[in-house]
Design a protein around this motif. Structure first.
Motif, mmCIF file in Angstrom:
data_model
loop_
_atom_site.group_PDB
_atom_site.id
_atom_site.type_symbol
_atom_site.label_atom_id
_atom_site.label_comp_id
_atom_site.label_asym_id
_atom_site.label_seq_id
_atom_site.Cartn_x
_atom_site.Cartn_y
_atom_site.Cartn_z
ATOM 1 N N ASP A 455 0.815 -1.212 0.000
ATOM 2 C CA ASP A 455 0.000 0.000 0.000
ATOM 3 C C ASP A 455 0.852 1.267 0.000
ATOM 4 O O ASP A 455 0.372 2.342 -0.335
ATOM 5 C CB ASP A 455 -0.920 0.000 1.230
ATOM 6 C CG ASP A 455 -1.983 -1.093 1.137
ATOM 7 O OD1 ASP A 455 -2.174 -1.623 0.035
ATOM 8 O OD2 ASP A 455 -2.611 -1.411 2.163
ATOM 9 N N LEU A 456 2.115 1.148 0.424
ATOM 10 C CA LEU A 456 3.007 2.313 0.458
ATOM 11 C C LEU A 456 3.885 2.398 -0.791
ATOM 12 O O LEU A 456 4.787 3.222 -0.862
ATOM 13 C CB LEU A 456 3.902 2.246 1.702
ATOM 14 C CG LEU A 456 3.177 2.270 3.059
ATOM 15 C CD1 LEU A 456 4.168 2.126 4.198
ATOM 16 C CD2 LEU A 456 2.378 3.554 3.228
ATOM 17 N N SER A 457 3.622 1.547 -1.753
ATOM 18 C CA SER A 457 4.444 1.519 -2.958
ATOM 19 C C SER A 457 4.146 2.715 -3.850
ATOM 20 O O SER A 457 3.082 3.338 -3.765
ATOM 21 C CB SER A 457 4.178 0.239 -3.766
ATOM 22 O OG SER A 457 4.649 -0.885 -3.073
ATOM 23 N N PHE A 458 5.094 2.999 -4.741
ATOM 24 C CA PHE A 458 4.898 4.014 -5.753
ATOM 25 C C PHE A 458 3.604 3.705 -6.493
ATOM 26 O O PHE A 458 3.331 2.540 -6.801
ATOM 27 C CB PHE A 458 6.097 3.981 -6.724
ATOM 28 C CG PHE A 458 6.098 5.083 -7.735
ATOM 29 C CD1 PHE A 458 6.562 6.335 -7.402
ATOM 30 C CD2 PHE A 458 5.612 4.862 -9.015
ATOM 31 C CE1 PHE A 458 6.557 7.349 -8.341
ATOM 32 C CE2 PHE A 458 5.603 5.871 -9.956
ATOM 33 C CZ PHE A 458 6.081 7.117 -9.611
ATOM 34 N N PRO A 459 2.735 4.699 -6.755
ATOM 35 C CA PRO A 459 2.938 6.153 -6.657
ATOM 36 C C PRO A 459 2.434 6.808 -5.373
ATOM 37 O O PRO A 459 2.066 7.981 -5.390
ATOM 38 C CB PRO A 459 2.143 6.652 -7.859
ATOM 39 C CG PRO A 459 0.990 5.705 -7.968
ATOM 40 C CD PRO A 459 1.499 4.369 -7.501
ATOM 41 N N TRP A 460 2.388 6.059 -4.251
ATOM 42 C CA TRP A 460 1.948 6.645 -2.989
ATOM 43 C C TRP A 460 2.727 7.919 -2.666
ATOM 44 O O TRP A 460 2.158 8.902 -2.196
ATOM 45 C CB TRP A 460 2.141 5.609 -1.874
ATOM 46 C CG TRP A 460 1.755 6.067 -0.494
ATOM 47 C CD1 TRP A 460 0.503 6.126 0.033
ATOM 48 C CD2 TRP A 460 2.635 6.533 0.546
ATOM 49 N NE1 TRP A 460 0.535 6.585 1.324
ATOM 50 C CE2 TRP A 460 1.828 6.846 1.669
ATOM 51 C CE3 TRP A 460 4.013 6.714 0.641
ATOM 52 C CZ2 TRP A 460 2.368 7.320 2.868
ATOM 53 C CZ3 TRP A 460 4.554 7.194 1.830
ATOM 54 C CH2 TRP A 460 3.734 7.492 2.930
ATOM 55 N N ILE A 461 4.002 7.914 -2.946
ATOM 56 C CA ILE A 461 4.859 9.061 -2.608
ATOM 57 C C ILE A 461 4.435 10.325 -3.342
ATOM 58 O O ILE A 461 4.590 11.442 -2.837
ATOM 59 C CB ILE A 461 6.348 8.722 -2.916
ATOM 60 C CG1 ILE A 461 7.293 9.623 -2.117
ATOM 61 C CG2 ILE A 461 6.660 8.811 -4.403
ATOM 62 C CD1 ILE A 461 7.386 9.248 -0.674
ATOM 63 N N LEU A 462 3.888 10.188 -4.554
ATOM 64 C CA LEU A 462 3.458 11.358 -5.332
ATOM 65 C C LEU A 462 2.306 12.073 -4.630
ATOM 66 O O LEU A 462 2.236 13.311 -4.630
ATOM 67 C CB LEU A 462 3.040 10.942 -6.742
ATOM 68 C CG LEU A 462 4.102 10.273 -7.613
ATOM 69 C CD1 LEU A 462 3.548 9.978 -8.995
ATOM 70 C CD2 LEU A 462 5.352 11.147 -7.729
ATOM 71 N N ASN A 463 1.403 11.307 -4.033
ATOM 72 C CA ASN A 463 0.287 11.913 -3.302
ATOM 73 C C ASN A 463 0.774 12.620 -2.044
ATOM 74 O O ASN A 463 0.277 13.688 -1.694
ATOM 75 C CB ASN A 463 -0.744 10.834 -2.933
ATOM 76 C CG ASN A 463 -1.345 10.180 -4.160
ATOM 77 O OD1 ASN A 463 -1.570 10.841 -5.173
ATOM 78 N ND2 ASN A 463 -1.598 8.882 -4.090
ATOM 79 N N VAL A 464 1.750 12.020 -1.372
ATOM 80 C CA VAL A 464 2.292 12.629 -0.150
ATOM 81 C C VAL A 464 2.926 13.981 -0.456
ATOM 82 O O VAL A 464 2.719 14.960 0.267
ATOM 83 C CB VAL A 464 3.337 11.700 0.498
ATOM 84 C CG1 VAL A 464 4.013 12.383 1.685
ATOM 85 C CG2 VAL A 464 2.690 10.398 0.939
ATOM 86 N N PHE A 465 3.685 14.052 -1.547
ATOM 87 C CA PHE A 465 4.403 15.279 -1.888
ATOM 88 C C PHE A 465 3.615 16.177 -2.852
ATOM 89 O O PHE A 465 4.136 17.196 -3.297
ATOM 90 C CB PHE A 465 5.762 14.927 -2.505
ATOM 91 C CG PHE A 465 6.800 14.503 -1.499
ATOM 92 C CD1 PHE A 465 7.736 15.405 -1.022
ATOM 93 C CD2 PHE A 465 6.829 13.206 -1.013
ATOM 94 C CE1 PHE A 465 8.689 15.021 -0.085
ATOM 95 C CE2 PHE A 465 7.767 12.806 -0.082
ATOM 96 C CZ PHE A 465 8.704 13.723 0.387
#
Length: 875
Positions: A455-465
C-alpha cells in the motif's frame, strides 16, 4: 453459509464456464470450480458469509492452487472482475508475508529454545506450547496495530518485539545461549518474570526494557535489524497492544485461551486466512512446489577440497534486512543537514536557496509523518519520521553529487535558477524518500509483477508530496547516475517507477504533459511531428541532466564541447541536427523531447514482446502494427488521457490483424498479455470509455479506438499503405548492472565479477561468501585470500596468458582485439590491447592493485557499459 442470491448467480457463472471453450476440465474439477464461482460472486455482491480458509477447506485446495485455478477460470475477460482481482491480490500479499514470517519464526525459535529442556520444566511449557503462544500473540498484535498487513519489514520488527517479551518471561532452563545468560542476569537483578496481576503492565514492561536491553540487542544483531527502530516499535506499538489486549501472564506465560479468543474474533471479522494453521503445517497453507524450492534453495558444494563457507539461503526476510543494511551503510557518512560543500554552492547562487530548502524539508517531514501514520497506523508515526530522515540524508547526498557533475559539465558554480526551483527540490526529495520506502517495503513475494506492491508503494509518494508524475520522472535518471552505490534492486525499482509514469501516470488528466504537447503542436504546426522518432538503428546519445529537464524550455548554460557525457548509456535523444533553433522560434522542450523518445522505446519493446508471443508466423505485420501504434501516440495522443500505453498497443495489434484478415481475437491477445511480466488485469478489464464510464478493452476498441482511427486503419488494406515508422533502436537499459564477469585484458580465463550483494555484514564490510562460481579460484579484494596456492595458480595463468600473446605477435598473428568494456590504467598506460607488460617480479601484485581500483571503477561504469557496447557494435 451462502445466501440464495449468491447461490443463484454462482450457478449461472458455473454454467457459463462449463459451456466455455475447453470447459476448464469442469468434469474433473466440479467441486473446485463451484467453490471458485461462489468466491467470485460473493465478493462481487459484497455478501461474503464465510472465511477464505473455510472455502479452501470445503473444496480441499491450497492457497497457491486456488490462485492458479482462479487464473485459469478467467477465460473470458468478464468472468473475474477487477474487484475480485483486487481481493485476491490482497490475500496473496498477506499469505506471502505470513508464510515468510512463519518460517523465519520457526527457525529463530529453534535457535532460542532447547528441544528437550530439563525435567524441572513442567510439561505446560513445552516447545510446542511456546511456539503456539508466541505465534498467536504475534498474529493478534499484527492484526491490531498494523493497518498495512503486507509490510514485511514492520511485521518482522513486531515479531522481534514479541520474541523479546516472551524470552524474558521464559525460565532460563528452557533457553539456549546467549539468551539463557541474559535472562538469568535479569532474574539475578531482581526483575520479575511473573508480575502480580494488579501491577501496571505499561510501567513494568517499560522498566524491564530500560534496565535490560541485552536480549533485544542479541535479536537485532542476529537478524541484521536496526536496534533503534525495533525499540521504537516496542514502545510506540507493542506495549500499547499489550495494554489494550489485557494479556495476563500465568505460570510465566500469558494464557493461550485469552489470545486465541481475541484472534478468532479478528479472523472471523477479516474473513481471510486463518494463520494459526501454520503451526500445524496445514496443507491449505503449503506453497506450490516451485515456490517452496526457491525459498529453501541453498548453494551446493562442488569441490570437496574447497574451503568451507557457510552460505545462508536467501529468504525474503533476510533479503529485506540485507537491503536495509546496505542503504544504512551508504547513509552512515551522510548528514541530516547540508554539507559544507552544499553550503558553498548555496552561497554562490544569485539568490541563496538555503532557507527555502531547509524550510521545505521541515515542512514535508510533518506531512510525511501524518500520511505514513494514516496508512500504517497511528502508532507508527515515529517510524515514518525515521524513514523520512534517512531520505533527507540521501537527498542532500545526491544533490551534492549532481551539482559537482553539473559544475564539471558546465564549468559554472552559480546554480541559482535550479536550486531555487521548487519542483526540482520536491522531486529530488520525493525520489530519495521513495528509495528508502522501497528498500523497507520489500514484499515477501519473489515476483517482479505489480501484484507484489504494498500500500506504500509508488505512486503513494506522489500523493504525499503533491507531485505530478511527469515532474517526478525528470529526476529519476540523474538520481541513478548521481548515486553509484544504489543496489541493483533499487535501480530496478526506479526504472519500474519510470515505466509506470510513461505508460499511464504521466497521461492522467491534469498532467503538465498535455500542455507541453499542445504548445509543441502550436509552435511547430499541425503538420509536423510533435517529437520526431529516432532514425532506425542510429542510437544518438543524450547528455541531458535534471537541470536541463527542470529548466526546459529555458535554455541552459552553454555546454563545454569537451565535457564528458554524463549519460553515455541513456536512451537516444533527438538527433543533434535537430537541436539548434532559429532565433524566431522558442526552444523546444527538452523534457518533452526526451519523454517521447523514451515512451517510443518502451512502447516498441512491449509490442515486440507481445508480437513474439502471438504473431511470430507473420513477421511482416510487426512494422505495420508499430506504425499504427506510433502514429496514435504521436497524433492522437488524447486517446492516452487517463488510459494505459498497453491498451493502445493491444488495439493497434487487433486493428491491423483485422484489416489484414489474420485471425487474432482479443481473447488470445489478453491471454498472452496476462503472461507478460509487470502487467495488471485491470489494464484490459477496466478501460475508460467516456467520462467516468469504464468497460473492457473490446468495448473501448469498438466505441473509441476504431471510431477515431478507422480511416487510418483502412489505409493498411489498400495498395498504398501509409509510410512505415522507423523501428526504434533498442539499447541496453541505462540502469542495469552487468550480469557478466569482466575479462582481465591479456588474462587467459581471468575474470572480475562486480561485488555481489551479501546476506551478512560484519564490521561494516561486505562478505564475499556469495560470490560465484563456487568451483573456481576466488580472490576477494579487502579480505584474506586464503592459501598461497591460489596466488601461484593465478600468477601461472597470467604468465601463460602473456606468453600466448607474445607468441602470437611473433608469428605475425593479428593483434588481440581491444576490450572496450573494461580497461586497466596504470600510470597512464592502457593495457587493453595487451601490447605492454609489467615487470615479471611484480606482476601479480600489480594485478591485485588493478583489481582493487577496478572494483570501484566498475560500480561507476555499470551505467556506461551498455552504451559502450552498443556504440562499438554500430561502428
Amino acid at each position: 453459509k451462502v445466501s440464495e442470491s449468491v447461490r443463484e448467480k454462482a450457478w449461472k457463472t458455473y454454467e457459463s464456464l462449463s459451456a466455455a471453450d475447453g470447459a476448464l476440465a469442469c468434469n474433473t474439477k466440479k467441486k473446485e470450480t463451484w467453490g471458485v464461482c461462489i468466491f467470485i460472486v460473493a465478493i462481487d455482491l459484497d455478501e461474503v458469509t464465510f472465511t477464505f480458509t473455510e472455502l479452501l477447506k470445503s473444496i480441499k485446495m491450497s492457497v497457491c492452487t486456488f490462485f492458479q485455478f482462479l487464473k485459469e477460470v478467467d477465460v473470458n475477460m468478464d468472468t473475474v472482475s477487477t474487484k475480485v482481482d483486487s481481493t485476491v491480490s490482497r490475500l496473496k500479499k498477506k499469505y506471502d508475508v505470513l508464510f515468510a514470517l512463519y518460517h523465519k519464526f520457526e527457525r529463530t525459535c529453534g535457535l532460542i529454545y532447547l528441544e528437550q529442556p530439563s525435567s524441572e520444566i513442567s510439561a505446560e511449557l513445552s516447545s510446542v506450547l511456546v511456539l503456539k503462544n508466541y505465534w498467536i500473540t504475534f498474529l493478534l498484535a499484527k492484526g491490531k496495530v498494523l493497518q498495512v498487513e503486507d509490510d514485511l519489514v514492520i511485521s518482522f520488527q513486531l515479531l522481534l518485539c514479541v520474541l523479546d517479551y516472551f524470552i524474558k518471561l521464559s525460565p532460563p532452563a528452557m533457553l539456549k545461549e546467549p539468551y539463557k545468560s541474559s535472562v538469568s542476569a535479569v532474574t539475578v537483578n531482581g526483575s520479575a518474570r511473573t508480575p502480580r496481576r494488579g501491577q501496571s503492565r505499561s510501567s513494568r514492561t517499560a522498566k524491564q526494557l530500560d534496565t535490560d536491553t541485552k536480549i533485544i540487542e542479541i535479536l537485532c544483531k542476529e537478524h541484521d535489524c536496526n536496534l533503534d527502530e525495533v525499540k521504537n516499535v516496542y514502545f510506540t506499538s507493542f506495549i500499547p497492544f499489550l495494554n489494550s489486549a489485557g494479556i495476563v501472564a500465568s505460570n510465566g506465560l500469558p494464557e493461550v485461551e485469552v489470545i486465541l479468543k481475541q484472534y478468532d474474533e479478528l479472523y472471523l471479522k477479516n474473513k481471510d486466512i486463518d494463520a494459526r494453521l501454520f503451526l500445524n503445517h496445514d496443507e491449505t497453507l503449503q506453497p506450490a512446489v516451485i515456490a517452496c524450492s526457491q525459498l529453501e534453495r541453498t548453494p551446493l558444494k562442488n569441490n570437496p577440497d574447497e574451503e568451507i563457507n557457510i552460505i545462508l539461503p536467501q529468504t525474503p526476510v533476510r533479503a529485506a534486512m540485507n537491503n536495509i543494511q546496505q542503504l544504512i551503510m551508504i547513509l552512515n557518512s551522510a548528514t541530516d543537514k547540508p554539507s559544507d560543500t552544499l553550503i558553498k554552492y548555496f552561497n554562490n547562487c544569485t539568490v541563496n536557496p538555503k532557507d527555502s530548502i531547509l524550510k521545505r524539508v521541515e515542512s514535508f517531514e510533518h506531512i510525511f509523518k501524518k500520511k505514513f501514520a494514516e496508512s500504517v497506523g497511528q502508532g507508527w508515526a515515529e517510524i515514518g519520521s525515521q524513514r523520512y530522515k534517512l531520505g533527507v540524508r540521501l537527498y542532500y547526498r545526491v544533490m551534492e553529487s549532481m551539482l559537482k557533475s553539473e559544475e564539471e559539465r558546465l564549468s559554472v558554480q552559480n546554480f541559482s535558477k535550479l536550486l531555487n526551483d521548487n519542483i526540482f527540490h520536491t522531486s529530488l526529495l520525493a525520489c530519495a524518500v521513495e528509495v528508502v520506502m522501497a528498500t523497507y517495503g520489500r514484499n515477501a513475494s519473489q515476483s517482479d509483477s505489480t501484484s507484489a506492491e504494498t500500500d506504500l508503494s509508488f505512486p503513494w509518494i506522489l500523493n504525499v508530496f503533491d507531485l505530478k508524475a511527469f515532474d517526478f520522472y525528470k529526476v529519476i535518471e540523474s538520481f541513478i547516475r548521481a548515486e553509484p552505490n544504489l543496489t541493483r534492486e533499487m535501480i530496478k525499482h526506479l526504472e519500474h517507477c519510470e515505466h509506470r509514469i510513461m505508460e499511464s501516470l504521466a497521461w492522467q488528466s491534469g498532467s503538465p504533459l498535455f500542455d507541453l504537447i499542445k504548445q509543441s503542436k502550436e509552435r511547430e504546426g499541425q503538420a509536423d511531428q510533435p517529437e520526431p522518432t529516432s532514425t532506425p538503428n542510429a542510437p544518438f546519445q543524450h547528455n541531458h541532466t535534471a537541470a536541463d529537464l527542470y529548466l526546459s524550455p529555458v535554455k541552459s548554460p552553454k555546454k563545454k564541447a569537451s565535457g564528458p557525457p554524463l549519460s553515455a548509456t541513456s536512451p537516444p535523444d533527438v538527433p543533434p541536427a535537430a537541436t539548434p533553433q532559429t532565433p524566431q522560434k522558442p526552444q523546444k522542450s527538452t523534457s518533452l523531447s526526451l519523454f517521447y523518445k523514451k515512451v517510443y522505446l518502451l512502447a516498441y519493446r512491449r509490442l515486440h514482446t507481445l508480437f513474439l508471443h502471438l504473431l511470430s508466423d507473420h513477421p511482416d505485420l510487426e512494422p505495420l502494427i508499430w506504425t499504427l501504434f506510433q502514429h496514435t501516440l504521436q497524433n492522437e495522443y488524447e486517446l492516452m488521457r487517463d488510459r494505459h500505453l498497453d491498451q493502445i498497443m493491444m488495439c493497434s495489434m487487433y486493428g491491423i490483424c483485422k484489416v489484414k484478415n489474420v485471425d487474432l481475437r482479443f481473447k488470445m491477445i489478453v491471454s498472452a498479455y496476462k503472461e507478460l511480466c509487470n502487467t495488471n488485469q485491470e489494464t484490459f478489464k477496466r478501460v475508460l470509455i467516456r467520462e467516468e464510464q469504464y468497460d473492457s478493452i473490446i468495448v473501448f476498441y469498438n466505441l473509441v479506438f476504431m471510431q477515431k482511427l478507422k480511416t487510418n486503419i483502412l489505409q493498411y488494406a489498400s495498395s498504398r499503405p501509409p509510410t512505415l515508422s522507423p523501428i526504434p533502436h533498442i539499447p541496453r537499459s541505462p540502469y542495469q548492472f552487468s550480469n557478466s564477469p569482466r575479462r582481465v585484458p591479456a588474462g587467459n580465463n581471468i575474470y572480475i565479477s562486480p561485488l555481489k550483494s551479501p546476506y551478512k555484514f560484519s564490521d561494516g564490510f561486505q562478505s564475499p561468501t556469495k560470490m560465484t562460481p563456487r568451483s573456481r579460484i576466488l580472490v576477494s579484494i579487502g579480505e584474506s585470500f586464503g592459501t598461497s596456492e591460489k596466488f601461484q595458480k593465478i600468477n601461472q595463468m597470467l604468465c601463460n596468458s602473456e606468453g600466448q600473446l607474445k607468441r602470437s605477435a611473433e608469428v605475425g598473428a593479428a593483434a588481440p582485439k581491444p576490450l572496450k568494456r573494461l580497461r586497466f590504467d596504470i600510470e597512464g598506460t592502457d593495457e587493453a590491447d595487451g601490447s605492454k607488460h609489467l615487470p615479471q617480479e611484480s606482476k601479480f601484485q600489480q594485478k591485485l592493485a588493478e583489481m582493487t581500483s577496478t572494483r570501484t571503477r566498475m560500480q561507476k561504469q555499470k551505467l556506461n557499459d551498455g552504451n559502450d557496447t552498443s556504440a562499438s557494435e554500430e561502428k
